[in-house]
Enzyme design. Sequence first.
Site, PDB file in Angstrom:
ATOM      1  N   GLY A   1       0.841  -1.201   0.000  1.00 22.49           N
ATOM      2  CA  GLY A   1       0.000   0.000   0.000  1.00 22.49           C
ATOM      3  C   GLY A   1       0.867   1.238   0.000  1.00 22.49           C
ATOM      4  O   GLY A   1       1.992   1.221  -0.504  1.00 22.49           O
TER       5      GLY A   1
ATOM      6  N   VAL B   1       0.915   4.691   5.450  1.00 22.79           N
ATOM      7  CA  VAL B   1       0.472   3.558   6.256  1.00 22.79           C
ATOM      8  C   VAL B   1       1.648   2.595   6.486  1.00 22.79           C
ATOM      9  O   VAL B   1       1.757   1.976   7.548  1.00 22.79           O
ATOM     10  CB  VAL B   1      -0.745   2.845   5.615  1.00 22.79           C
ATOM     11  CG1 VAL B   1      -1.143   1.612   6.406  1.00 22.79           C
ATOM     12  CG2 VAL B   1      -1.919   3.810   5.520  1.00 22.79           C
ATOM     13  N   GLY B   2       2.546   2.515   5.521  1.00 24.44           N
ATOM     14  CA  GLY B   2       3.754   1.696   5.700  1.00 24.44           C
ATOM     15  C   GLY B   2       4.494   2.084   6.977  1.00 24.44           C
ATOM     16  O   GLY B   2       4.982   1.226   7.724  1.00 24.44           O
TER      17      GLY B   2
ATOM     18  N   GLU C   1       5.678  -3.204   0.547  1.00 20.79           N
ATOM     19  CA  GLU C   1       5.581  -3.070  -0.914  1.00 20.79           C
ATOM     20  C   GLU C   1       4.831  -1.770  -1.175  1.00 20.79           C
ATOM     21  O   GLU C   1       3.608  -1.715  -1.083  1.00 20.79           O
ATOM     22  CB  GLU C   1       4.812  -4.270  -1.498  1.00 20.79           C
ATOM     23  CG  GLU C   1       5.517  -5.614  -1.319  1.00 20.79           C
ATOM     24  CD  GLU C   1       6.654  -5.834  -2.315  1.00 20.79           C
ATOM     25  OE1 GLU C   1       6.674  -5.159  -3.360  1.00 20.79           O
ATOM     26  OE2 GLU C   1       7.529  -6.668  -2.032  1.00 20.79           O
TER      27      GLU C   1
ATOM     28  N   CYS D   1       0.579  -0.088  -9.214  1.00 28.31           N
ATOM     29  CA  CYS D   1       1.747   0.450  -8.512  1.00 28.31           C
ATOM     30  C   CYS D   1       2.962   0.588  -9.421  1.00 28.31           C
ATOM     31  O   CYS D   1       3.760   1.489  -9.232  1.00 28.31           O
ATOM     32  CB  CYS D   1       2.094  -0.416  -7.312  1.00 28.31           C
ATOM     33  SG  CYS D   1       2.433  -2.120  -7.751  1.00 28.31           S
TER      34      CYS D   1
HETATM   35  P1  NAD Z   1      -5.497   0.932   0.754  1.00 30.34           P
HETATM   36  O1  NAD Z   1      -6.134   2.239   1.069  1.00 30.34           O
HETATM   37  O2  NAD Z   1      -6.330  -0.232   0.375  1.00 30.34           O
HETATM   38  O3  NAD Z   1      -4.572   0.580   1.995  1.00 30.34           O
HETATM   39  C1  NAD Z   1      -3.811  -0.606   2.037  1.00 30.34           C
HETATM   40  C2  NAD Z   1      -4.140  -1.368   3.294  1.00 30.34           C
HETATM   41  O4  NAD Z   1      -3.761  -0.588   4.434  1.00 30.34           O
HETATM   42  C3  NAD Z   1      -5.613  -1.689   3.445  1.00 30.34           C
HETATM   43  O5  NAD Z   1      -5.765  -3.052   3.767  1.00 30.34           O
HETATM   44  C4  NAD Z   1      -6.063  -0.762   4.542  1.00 30.34           C
HETATM   45  O6  NAD Z   1      -7.103  -1.309   5.316  1.00 30.34           O
HETATM   46  C5  NAD Z   1      -4.817  -0.599   5.365  1.00 30.34           C
HETATM   47  N1  NAD Z   1      -4.796   0.672   6.107  1.00 30.34           N
HETATM   48  C6  NAD Z   1      -5.196   1.874   5.654  1.00 30.34           C
HETATM   49  N2  NAD Z   1      -5.024   2.813   6.605  1.00 30.34           N
HETATM   50  C7  NAD Z   1      -4.503   2.194   7.664  1.00 30.34           C
HETATM   51  C8  NAD Z   1      -4.090   2.623   8.962  1.00 30.34           C
HETATM   52  N3  NAD Z   1      -4.177   3.903   9.350  1.00 30.34           N
HETATM   53  N4  NAD Z   1      -3.581   1.708   9.818  1.00 30.34           N
HETATM   54  C9  NAD Z   1      -3.481   0.427   9.453  1.00 30.34           C
HETATM   55  N5  NAD Z   1      -3.851  -0.036   8.228  1.00 30.34           N
HETATM   56  C10 NAD Z   1      -4.362   0.826   7.362  1.00 30.34           C
HETATM   57  O7  NAD Z   1      -4.476   1.085  -0.452  1.00 30.34           O
HETATM   58  P2  NAD Z   1      -3.529   2.305  -0.820  1.00 30.34           P
HETATM   59  O8  NAD Z   1      -2.521   2.531   0.216  1.00 30.34           O
HETATM   60  O9  NAD Z   1      -4.329   3.440  -1.339  1.00 30.34           O
HETATM   61  O10 NAD Z   1      -2.825   1.622  -2.066  1.00 30.34           O
HETATM   62  C11 NAD Z   1      -2.253   2.380  -3.062  1.00 30.34           C
HETATM   63  C12 NAD Z   1      -0.772   2.512  -2.825  1.00 30.34           C
HETATM   64  O11 NAD Z   1      -0.203   1.225  -2.755  1.00 30.34           O
HETATM   65  C13 NAD Z   1      -0.061   3.211  -3.948  1.00 30.34           C
HETATM   66  O12 NAD Z   1       0.933   4.032  -3.410  1.00 30.34           O
HETATM   67  C14 NAD Z   1       0.553   2.075  -4.724  1.00 30.34           C
HETATM   68  O13 NAD Z   1       1.685   2.410  -5.467  1.00 30.34           O
HETATM   69  C15 NAD Z   1       0.888   1.116  -3.646  1.00 30.34           C
HETATM   70  N6  NAD Z   1       0.942  -0.228  -4.175  1.00 30.34           N
HETATM   71  C16 NAD Z   1       2.126  -0.891  -4.141  1.00 30.34           C
HETATM   72  C17 NAD Z   1       2.197  -2.162  -4.676  1.00 30.34           C
HETATM   73  C18 NAD Z   1       3.465  -2.937  -4.677  1.00 30.34           C
HETATM   74  O14 NAD Z   1       3.406  -4.111  -4.965  1.00 30.34           O
HETATM   75  N7  NAD Z   1       4.598  -2.349  -4.364  1.00 30.34           N
HETATM   76  C19 NAD Z   1       1.060  -2.757  -5.208  1.00 30.34           C
HETATM   77  C20 NAD Z   1      -0.122  -2.041  -5.198  1.00 30.34           C
HETATM   78  C21 NAD Z   1      -0.177  -0.782  -4.669  1.00 30.34           C
END
Ligand code: NAD
Length: 439
Positions: A193, A197-198, A215, A249
Amino acid sequence: MSDHRSHTPADVVARLRDTFATGRTKSLSWRTAQLDALRTLLTERGDELAAALQADLGKGRDEAYRTEIDFTLREIQHTQEHLAEWLRPRPVPVPDRLSPATAHTVQDPLGVVLVIAPWNYPVQLLLAPVVGALAAGNCVVAKPSELAPATSRALAALLPSYLDEDAVAVVEGAVPETTELLAQRFDHIFYTGNGQVGRIVMRAAAEHLTPVTLELGGKSPAFVDRGTDLGVVAARLAATKFMNAGQTCVAPDYVLTDPETARELEKALGSVLRDLYGDDPAASPAYGRIVNERHFDRLTGLLDSGRTVTGGDHDRASRYIAPTVLAEVSPDSPVMAEEIFGPVLPLVEVAGLDEAVAFIRDREKPLALYAFTDSDTTRERLVQETSSGAVAFGLPVAHLTVSDLPFGGVGESGMGNYHGRYSLETFSHRKAVLDKPLR
Ligand code: NAD
């Protein structure tokens, strides 16, 4: 939560821990049986998952199979073909001063691991890490994204009915549920994600000294060299940028090229997009929608960042944004300030390779760097002089379909990697074993 609705995350983790303690997840036969079951699930219930992806993201059936269901099936097949070989203890030479003695390493399962997935490829990005976690002999808590609710529900219903439900649990939910999950002690956390959040995940993991794989995303540049075949370049850029309406991503985020090439490329992109999605992409079954209104509003705010070559139309009610190409985009414009994650492709002009390299090095390390060039020197220089999760020449995105390549980022684009044997390594501890005879 799926089948154990009344149970707290602590109960779920405790139940999985009990299962891990029995040792049954360590046998090759258990691992193989789980991978078989996952394959059966995807084969028998693929259409249900494709329908959920259609509901959540307007994802066409072909794209759903190609980029999610069949992708995961190939990952399972590759893992099954090689698992026994990957698990073989690896002998290590022992220095003479210890002789006689032998040494080797074994891949030890970690225990109970957590996989948190995002919404953009909600099947693939939950299940591909689960494949690795199971192959490595772990119990898994899988947390799908609440932003792809139909897919989350489908996965929560299906996984426990196909897999060993005392070893694999699905916990659905948004921030409160994930926060509660993250308070538990896991043996590894695999998060896909955004970087914000990471950081939350990594802080929570630090409490328990839990290792993490992150990731993440970022702006993946595509450099187009002078003199390349722009028909091919445009076709490959468009196919990978506008798939899943740009919500990928590893999609090429922006193009770096010289002014003359930019002029030619914009014409080529216009014609390629008509071939891909017709005169009205809104009517094309192959073209997806933006996941929600928040992202729709964010993306429409980026559409004035340059001269519109093609696209620009949008409709909030259906969350449609046309495949859009922007020319003469300034590096300081809003579209260049964040990861786009949508169907907007800016063309940014640089004098040539030197300036492109400097441009890339001035910014955060991307998940992928793409280049279209006929020059070996250019290829070599880009690999040597820039840092990114991956580099791909001639074709964006496809590197992640090569199971033997590690997939992951570096710096802001993430840490750790997976796919194929790298997933096994991510979800195992490489344990050192020394054996010195007593006599
Ligand atoms: P998202 O909003 O679905 O969040 C990802 C996960 O984090 C979800 O399961 C969500 O419930 C959890 N989450 C959200 N907020 C949280 C918090 N405060 N505390 C704990 N958990 C929480 O997805 P996103 O982040 O919008 O995804 C898009 C991003 O992910 C982009 O930056 C994209 O580049 C990246 N991405 C990376 C890859 C990769 O393989 N490297 C793949 C897909 C997406």
